[in-house]
Design a protein around this motif. Structure first.
Motif, PDB file in Angstrom:
ATOM      1  N   ASP A 111       9.442   7.218   7.668  1.00 24.63           N
ATOM      2  CA  ASP A 111       9.549   8.663   7.462  1.00 24.63           C
ATOM      3  C   ASP A 111       9.546   8.931   5.960  1.00 24.63           C
ATOM      4  O   ASP A 111      10.600   8.997   5.320  1.00 24.63           O
ATOM      5  N   THR A 112       8.352   9.099   5.416  1.00 26.93           N
ATOM      6  CA  THR A 112       8.207   9.189   3.960  1.00 26.93           C
ATOM      7  C   THR A 112       7.846  10.592   3.459  1.00 26.93           C
ATOM      8  O   THR A 112       7.673  10.775   2.257  1.00 26.93           O
ATOM      9  N   PHE A 113       7.746  11.564   4.361  1.00 25.21           N
ATOM     10  CA  PHE A 113       7.256  12.887   3.949  1.00 25.21           C
ATOM     11  C   PHE A 113       8.139  13.498   2.859  1.00 25.21           C
ATOM     12  O   PHE A 113       7.653  13.936   1.822  1.00 25.21           O
ATOM     13  N   ALA A 114       9.444  13.539   3.103  1.00 22.52           N
ATOM     14  CA  ALA A 114      10.354  14.164   2.134  1.00 22.52           C
ATOM     15  C   ALA A 114      10.365  13.381   0.816  1.00 22.52           C
ATOM     16  O   ALA A 114      10.361  13.972  -0.276  1.00 22.52           O
TER      17      ALA A 114
ATOM     18  N   ALA B 118       0.827  -1.208   0.000  1.00 23.68           N
ATOM     19  CA  ALA B 118       0.000   0.000   0.000  1.00 23.68           C
ATOM     20  C   ALA B 118       0.861   1.258   0.000  1.00 23.68           C
ATOM     21  O   ALA B 118       0.591   2.217  -0.723  1.00 23.68           O
ATOM     22  N   ALA B 119       1.916   1.260   0.830  1.00 26.55           N
ATOM     23  CA  ALA B 119       2.802   2.430   0.886  1.00 26.55           C
ATOM     24  C   ALA B 119       3.568   2.594  -0.421  1.00 26.55           C
ATOM     25  O   ALA B 119       3.798   3.719  -0.876  1.00 26.55           O
ATOM     26  N   ALA B 120       3.956   1.479  -1.038  1.00 26.37           N
ATOM     27  CA  ALA B 120       4.672   1.546  -2.312  1.00 26.37           C
ATOM     28  C   ALA B 120       3.772   2.112  -3.403  1.00 26.37           C
ATOM     29  O   ALA B 120       4.206   2.913  -4.235  1.00 26.37           O
ATOM     30  N   ALA B 121       2.501   1.711  -3.386  1.00 23.77           N
ATOM     31  CA  ALA B 121       1.552   2.265  -4.349  1.00 23.77           C
ATOM     32  C   ALA B 121       1.355   3.758  -4.117  1.00 23.77           C
ATOM     33  O   ALA B 121       1.109   4.521  -5.054  1.00 23.77           O
ATOM     34  N   GLY B 122       1.482   4.184  -2.868  1.00 22.71           N
ATOM     35  CA  GLY B 122       1.365   5.604  -2.555  1.00 22.71           C
ATOM     36  C   GLY B 122       2.448   6.427  -3.235  1.00 22.71           C
ATOM     37  O   GLY B 122       2.218   7.580  -3.614  1.00 22.71           O
TER      38      GLY B 122
END
Length: 245
Positions: free
Chosen positions: A139-142, A83-87
């Motif tokens: 920590d994916t914001f950047a 799911a995160a990778a698709a994001g």
């Protein structure tokens, strides 16, 4: 509908005399032969055709390197959940929509040379920044922000390229020129998965994002050799004295 044509031309800034007479080119003389691909490489168009073909080829390639491999790269190398990778791909696509709209607005004001070369240069810088980033699922914001910005730049260059291609060629060979450039670009689209996969296998995540930078550098060079760029609105709208014919 000649009165409407006079009105439109005057709005574009042309000084059209009240007694102007128009002649349809299609009826003015003998029918012309159908345009061929060879016409695109006539001396007057050769340099622009090569630049356009290179631009479409490498820009479609880098866009598909991103679209096809961002999710698998995040899963396999960053240990992201599916799911995160698709994001990650989602933010690339959102950036692409924003970039396409922004590119269309900017190109009207400052022309295609400054707009497209500037966006290509910015995409190169952003790609190198991403090559130096660590993939951290917590920590994916950047990272997602950079996907948004870089995806916007990549797609903005690609979408404005259609306007550039239409501007390069005159009416009689325009459809042939644009269609052939797009078709040639699709070869880059097909090869994208192999190029991206090779970059990941040899260089990991830094190599993958560096491939974005290299491909956009090739786009930059291809665009730079094109002579007939779309002019800015000030030049395009400058008053021109129309001849009566």
């Amino acid at each position: 509908r000649w009165p409407e044509l006079k009105h439109v031309m005057r709005r574009m800034g042309h000084d059209v005399p009240a007694d102007v007479e128009f002649v349809e080119a299609a009826r003015a003389g003998a029918p012309k032969a159908k345009a061929s691909i060879g016409d695109l490489f006539a001396p007057v168009f050769r340099r622009d055709t090569i630049g356009l073909f290179g631009s479409f080829f490498f820009c479609l390639m880098v866009n598909y390197v991103a679209i096809q491999l961002v999710p698998s790269m995040l899963r396999d190398f960053g240990k992201f959940t599916p799911a995160a990778a698709a994001g990650g791909l989602q933010w690339v696509n959102i950036g692409g929509v924003i970039g396409a709209i922004a590119g269309a607005l900017v190109i009207q004001r400052v022309g295609s040379r400054l707009t497209m070369l500037g966006m290509s240069a910015a995409a190169i810088v952003c790609s190198f920044v991403m090559a130096g980033m660590q993939l951290d699922p917590t920590d994916t914001f950047a990272l997602m922000g950079m996907f948004l910005i870089t995806g916007g730049l990549l797609n903005a260059v690609q979408t404005t390229m259609y306007a550039l291609a239409a501007h390069v060629y005159p009416t009689e060979i325009r459809s042939t020129g644009v269609g052939t450039a797009v078709a040639f670009g699709r070869i880059g689209n097909v090869l994208a998965v192999y190029v991206g996969g090779f970059a990941l296998d040899r260089g990991g995540v830094p190599g993958y994002f560096t491939s974005w930078a290299i491909l956009m550098a090739l786009v930059f060079l291809s665009l730079a050799i094109i002579k007939r760029h779309v002019p800015n609105s000030a030049i395009a709208g400058a008053p021109v004295t129309a001849s009566t014919h």
